[in-house]
Design a protein around this motif. Structure first.
Motif, PDB file in Angstrom:
ATOM      1  N   GLU A   1       2.479   1.706  -3.440  1.00  0.00           N
ATOM      2  CA  GLU A   1       1.506   2.139  -4.446  1.00  0.00           C
ATOM      3  C   GLU A   1       1.126   3.610  -4.290  1.00  0.00           C
ATOM      4  O   GLU A   1       0.757   4.270  -5.261  1.00  0.00           O
ATOM      5  CB  GLU A   1       0.238   1.276  -4.356  1.00  0.00           C
ATOM      6  CG  GLU A   1       0.424  -0.141  -4.842  1.00  0.00           C
ATOM      7  CD  GLU A   1       0.658  -0.209  -6.338  1.00  0.00           C
ATOM      8  OE1 GLU A   1      -0.319  -0.044  -7.100  1.00  0.00           O
ATOM      9  OE2 GLU A   1       1.824  -0.398  -6.754  1.00  0.00           O
ATOM     10  N   ASN A   2       1.234   4.113  -3.068  1.00  0.00           N
ATOM     11  CA  ASN A   2       0.861   5.508  -2.801  1.00  0.00           C
ATOM     12  C   ASN A   2       2.063   6.451  -2.686  1.00  0.00           C
ATOM     13  O   ASN A   2       1.911   7.617  -2.317  1.00  0.00           O
ATOM     14  CB  ASN A   2       0.010   5.578  -1.531  1.00  0.00           C
ATOM     15  CG  ASN A   2      -1.396   5.032  -1.748  1.00  0.00           C
ATOM     16  OD1 ASN A   2      -2.273   5.738  -2.223  1.00  0.00           O
ATOM     17  ND2 ASN A   2      -1.596   3.762  -1.433  1.00  0.00           N
TER      18      ASN A   2
ATOM     19  N   TYR B   1       0.844  -1.204   0.000  1.00  0.00           N
ATOM     20  CA  TYR B   1       0.000   0.000   0.000  1.00  0.00           C
ATOM     21  C   TYR B   1       0.879   1.254   0.000  1.00  0.00           C
ATOM     22  O   TYR B   1       0.632   2.209  -0.749  1.00  0.00           O
ATOM     23  CB  TYR B   1      -0.912  -0.002   1.225  1.00  0.00           C
ATOM     24  CG  TYR B   1      -1.755   1.243   1.389  1.00  0.00           C
ATOM     25  CD1 TYR B   1      -3.019   1.342   0.807  1.00  0.00           C
ATOM     26  CD2 TYR B   1      -1.285   2.336   2.127  1.00  0.00           C
ATOM     27  CE1 TYR B   1      -3.785   2.496   0.939  1.00  0.00           C
ATOM     28  CE2 TYR B   1      -2.041   3.481   2.277  1.00  0.00           C
ATOM     29  CZ  TYR B   1      -3.290   3.558   1.678  1.00  0.00           C
ATOM     30  OH  TYR B   1      -4.037   4.705   1.813  1.00  0.00           O
TER      31      TYR B   1
ATOM     32  N   ASN C   1      -2.521   7.823   6.702  1.00  0.00           N
ATOM     33  CA  ASN C   1      -3.387   7.010   5.849  1.00  0.00           C
ATOM     34  C   ASN C   1      -3.666   5.604   6.370  1.00  0.00           C
ATOM     35  O   ASN C   1      -4.335   4.820   5.691  1.00  0.00           O
ATOM     36  CB  ASN C   1      -2.784   6.925   4.445  1.00  0.00           C
ATOM     37  CG  ASN C   1      -3.001   8.201   3.645  1.00  0.00           C
ATOM     38  OD1 ASN C   1      -4.014   8.358   2.959  1.00  0.00           O
ATOM     39  ND2 ASN C   1      -2.066   9.131   3.745  1.00  0.00           N
TER      40      ASN C   1
END
Length: 231
Positions: free
Chosen positions: A48-49, A45, A65
């Protein structure tokens, strides 16, 4: 009929914790939770961010997040094991890449990440009937687990197992290189400030230095069945 219990399996790297835990859960018809996959999913995650890379870590952005990360395991009838889902998407394949492997230690060292995942792991165990392996399951996640196992083996034996695995996968590595990595991981796992690897006082130490998989499984199953019979 005996009640279902929590089985916590901790130990050093390359001691075969996950292999034994999966087989034990299957035999007992318990749920199996791969905590390593959870840390890998958070790492994926973050990648990907744009929160983590080889040269950077935006820890504050990731922490902001964490509330947007939802993890769960779903049993795959065809494959006969549970796969991890990140926000509803199966990411079992994506989290096993070398890129994730090279970044997961950065993410797992973040206290906020560990706190979030420990909370989720504890939720998963509320109904008992679970086998979970990792580094801090018997000491932090489930200090009240009915059965705690602590897997260990000599660094040389573990390095040899890992070395053979890597060669089988086509990796060009030396035994000395693998042994050094095992020893470094032992040191980092055992000395980190947050949830260090250590044997719980009431854990059964299980040295499998000179055991094959079949003997290991039979012995662990016998220990588990005796424990379950008490309840």
């Amino acid at each position: 009929m005996s009640k279902k219990i929590i089985i916590a399996i901790d130990g050093f790297s390359s001691t075969g914790k996950s292999t034994i835990a999966k087989e034990l859960a299957k035999k007992l018809e318990y749920a199996y939770v791969d905590t390593g996959a959870m840390y890998r999913a958070v790492t994926y995650y973050a990648m990907e961010n744009g929160f983590v890379g080889l040269e950077f870590l935006k820890e504050d952005k990731l922490i902001e997040n964490l509330k947007n990360i939802k993890l769960n395991f779903r049993y795959n009838e065809k494959l006969k094991f549970s796969e991890i889902y990140l926000n509803g998407k199966n990411v079992e394949r994506e989290i096993r890449t070398m890129e994730v492997s090279s970044l997961v230690s950065k993410i797992s060292a973040i206290s906020a990440v560990r706190k979030m995942l420990v909370k989720q792991q504890q939720e998963m165990g509320k109904e008992r009937g679970i086998v979970m392996d990792g580094r801090d399951i018997g000491t932090v996640v489930f200090p009240d687990a009915e059965l705690k196992l602590f897997m260990t083996a000599s660094a040389e034996k573990r390095a040899n197992r890992r070395y053979k695995e890597l060669l089988d996968k086509g990796n060009d590595v030396s035994f000395e290189e693998v042994l050094k990595n095992v020893q470094e991981r032992d040191y980092i796992d055992s000395t980190r400030k947050d949830s260090p690897l250590k044997k719980a006082k009431d854990a059964v130490e299980f040295d499998n230095s000179n055991m094959g998989l079949k003997e290991q499984f039979e012995r662990v199953l016998s220990i588990a069945e005796r424990c379950i019979a008490k309840y």
